[in-house]
Write an enzyme that holds these catalytic residues in place. Structure first.
Site, PDB file in Angstrom:
ATOM      1  N   LYS A 168     -14.831  16.202  25.758  1.00 35.84           N
ATOM      2  CA  LYS A 168     -15.004  14.779  26.107  1.00 35.84           C
ATOM      3  C   LYS A 168     -16.030  14.617  26.889  1.00 35.84           C
ATOM      4  CE  LYS A 168     -11.093  14.043  28.341  1.00 35.84           C
ATOM      5  NZ  LYS A 168     -10.303  13.466  29.242  1.00 35.84           N
ATOM      6  N   ARG A 202      -3.061   7.011  31.855  1.00 29.28           N
ATOM      7  CA  ARG A 202      -2.569   8.366  31.534  1.00 29.28           C
ATOM      8  C   ARG A 202      -0.990   8.067  31.056  1.00 29.28           C
ATOM      9  NH1 ARG A 202      -4.675  13.103  33.130  1.00 29.28           N
ATOM     10  NH2 ARG A 202      -6.963  13.031  34.296  1.00 29.28           N
ATOM     11  N   ARG A 208     -15.376  29.672  28.731  1.00 27.71           N
ATOM     12  CA  ARG A 208     -15.996  28.681  29.824  1.00 27.71           C
ATOM     13  C   ARG A 208     -15.476  29.533  31.017  1.00 27.71           C
ATOM     14  NH1 ARG A 208     -14.186  22.595  30.043  1.00 27.71           N
ATOM     15  NH2 ARG A 208     -12.448  23.375  31.217  1.00 27.71           N
ATOM     16  N   ARG A 235     -13.044  28.977  37.126  1.00 24.38           N
ATOM     17  CA  ARG A 235     -12.040  28.217  37.081  1.00 24.38           C
ATOM     18  C   ARG A 235     -10.656  29.108  36.689  1.00 24.38           C
ATOM     19  NH1 ARG A 235     -12.057  22.101  34.583  1.00 24.38           N
ATOM     20  NH2 ARG A 235      -9.651  22.515  34.920  1.00 24.38           N
ATOM     21  N   ARG A 277      -1.427  23.371  30.238  1.00 24.50           N
ATOM     22  CA  ARG A 277      -2.119  22.000  30.381  1.00 24.50           C
ATOM     23  C   ARG A 277      -2.052  21.244  28.835  1.00 24.50           C
ATOM     24  NH1 ARG A 277      -7.386  24.914  31.988  1.00 24.50           N
ATOM     25  NH2 ARG A 277      -8.157  22.746  31.901  1.00 24.50           N
TER      26      ARG A 277
END
Length: 367
Positions: free
Chosen positions: A191, A266, A305, A311, A323
């Site tokens: 995105k 959301r 990533r 992360r 997620r």
């Protein structure tokens, strides 16, 4: 009609303006015909309004002027300067401010403070044009001639970088066809990357809710402080606070040809709130685009990533799948909401970056 680099189209005729001026004059006359009020015009914008108002006001009165400034180009700087101060000898007088236009209320706030230590009998606010949808409501607007939407207007004393004040009619900024998008996508769908390409290609402003929250909290804005107070208690930030942050971003970027909303809405309630807010700007969501990608492909992307980002939620496959599940649960009702409006589009998010950009562009250019 063109002023500097902007085009404007007719909005209010001279006759409509005169009707509004007389409406204000008649309403004030009903309240003050038996005394001699002092009218204080706010320069530069109100000079035409004050002149025609005084012609329509058929009772004893006095007039003076004050000069404030907060606008630069199309937008308010947020900083109101006093350029011509309050007149003397106001003790015991009824004072009525004559404004050309009231929008956010920043100038009005400054006016009220300027007169706070004056021993006036009464203090009232009158304006020709009133943008109630963006006014903060801190002080009462006692009289107004015409309620108008939040559009940038020139003419009849109002200017764009000092041009247009002498026009007898009022013109509004000619807006290009705006494209407002909601961008969906699971973590790793790209995105952020695609939003960067789209904003450059179509002069769109990318509004990432996460970025907006971080900016407001980091800079200790009033909204940031309010949001942090909920976050610190472990509560969800109310939708109205988020919407106000988005509203500020939209108003700060009036030159954009549209907006990409990322991370909001959301929920269906948030989608309805966003639609309601945009309607006050004569805007709407044109399309919601979901970048669709196979979960297994995205998991591999995120694990790669995670090696660079550090992360923890990009380094654990179970956390990634959780997620994805959360995304599916939240997006499903939103998909139904926007499909009912004929605005939901799914785009294949697998392939080279430029290939995906071309797919998104195809959807946008067909709108």
């Amino acid at each position: 009609m063109r002023l500097h680099d902007k085009s404007f189209v007719p909005y209010l005729s001279e006759a409509e303006i005169m009707t509004a001026v007389k409406q204000v004059a008649n309403a004030i006359a009903q309240d003050y015909k038996n005394e001699t009020p002092i009218f204080i015009g706010v320069l530069n914008g109100a000079f035409m309004f004050v002149a025609d108002f005084l012609k329509a006001y058929q009772h004893p009165c006095e007039v003076s002027f004050i000069k404030l400034s907060s606008y630069q180009g199309l937008t308010s700087t947020g900083i109101v300067e006093t350029l011509l101060d309050v007149p003397e000898n106001l003790d015991g007088r009824s004072v009525i401010i004559l404004e050309d236009i009231i929008d956010t209320g920043r100038t009005l706030q400054k006016l009220v403070h300027l007169f706070a230590d004056k021993n006036v009998k009464e203090f009232k606010i009158a304006t020709l044009f009133y943008k109630s949808s963006v006014y903060n409501g801190e002080y009462k607007v006692d009289y107004f001639g015409m309620e108008i939407p939040d559009r940038f207007i020139v003419g009849y004393g109002l200017d764009y970088n000092e041009l247009g004040r002498n026009l007898k009619e009022v013109y509004q900024l000619k807006q290009p066809h705006m494209i407002n998008l909601v961008l969906f996508g699971k973590p790793g769908a790209g995105k952020g990357t695609q939003a960067e390409f789209l904003k450059e290609k179509y002069n769109l402003k990318h509004i990432s809710t996460g970025d907006v929250f971080r900016y407001n909290i980091k800079n200790n804005t009033a909204l940031g402080t309010l949001a942090k107070s909920y976050i610190d208690k472990g509560d969800l930030v109310p939708d109205e606070v988020t919407i106000k942050m988005l509203q500020d971003e939209v108003e700060k970027n009036s030159e954009a040809s549209g907006f990409i909303f990322d991370g909001f809405p959301r929920t269906t309630a948030q989608a309805e709130a966003l639609d309601a807010f945009l309607a006050t700007k004569d805007m709407k969501i044109n399309a919601t685009i979901a970048l669709d990608a196979n979960d297994e492909v995205l998991i591999q992307r995120l694990l790669e990533r995670g090696k660079v980002s550090g992360r923890s939620d990009d380094q654990d496959e179970n956390k990634i799948r959780n997620r994805f599940e959360e995304y599916n649960l939240k997006t499903a009702p939103l998909k139904d909401f926007y499909e009912a409006q004929g605005k939901f589009h799914s785009v294949n998010g697998i392939g080279a970056i430029d290939e995906i950009t071309a797919r998104l562009a195809k959807v946008i250019e067909e709108l």
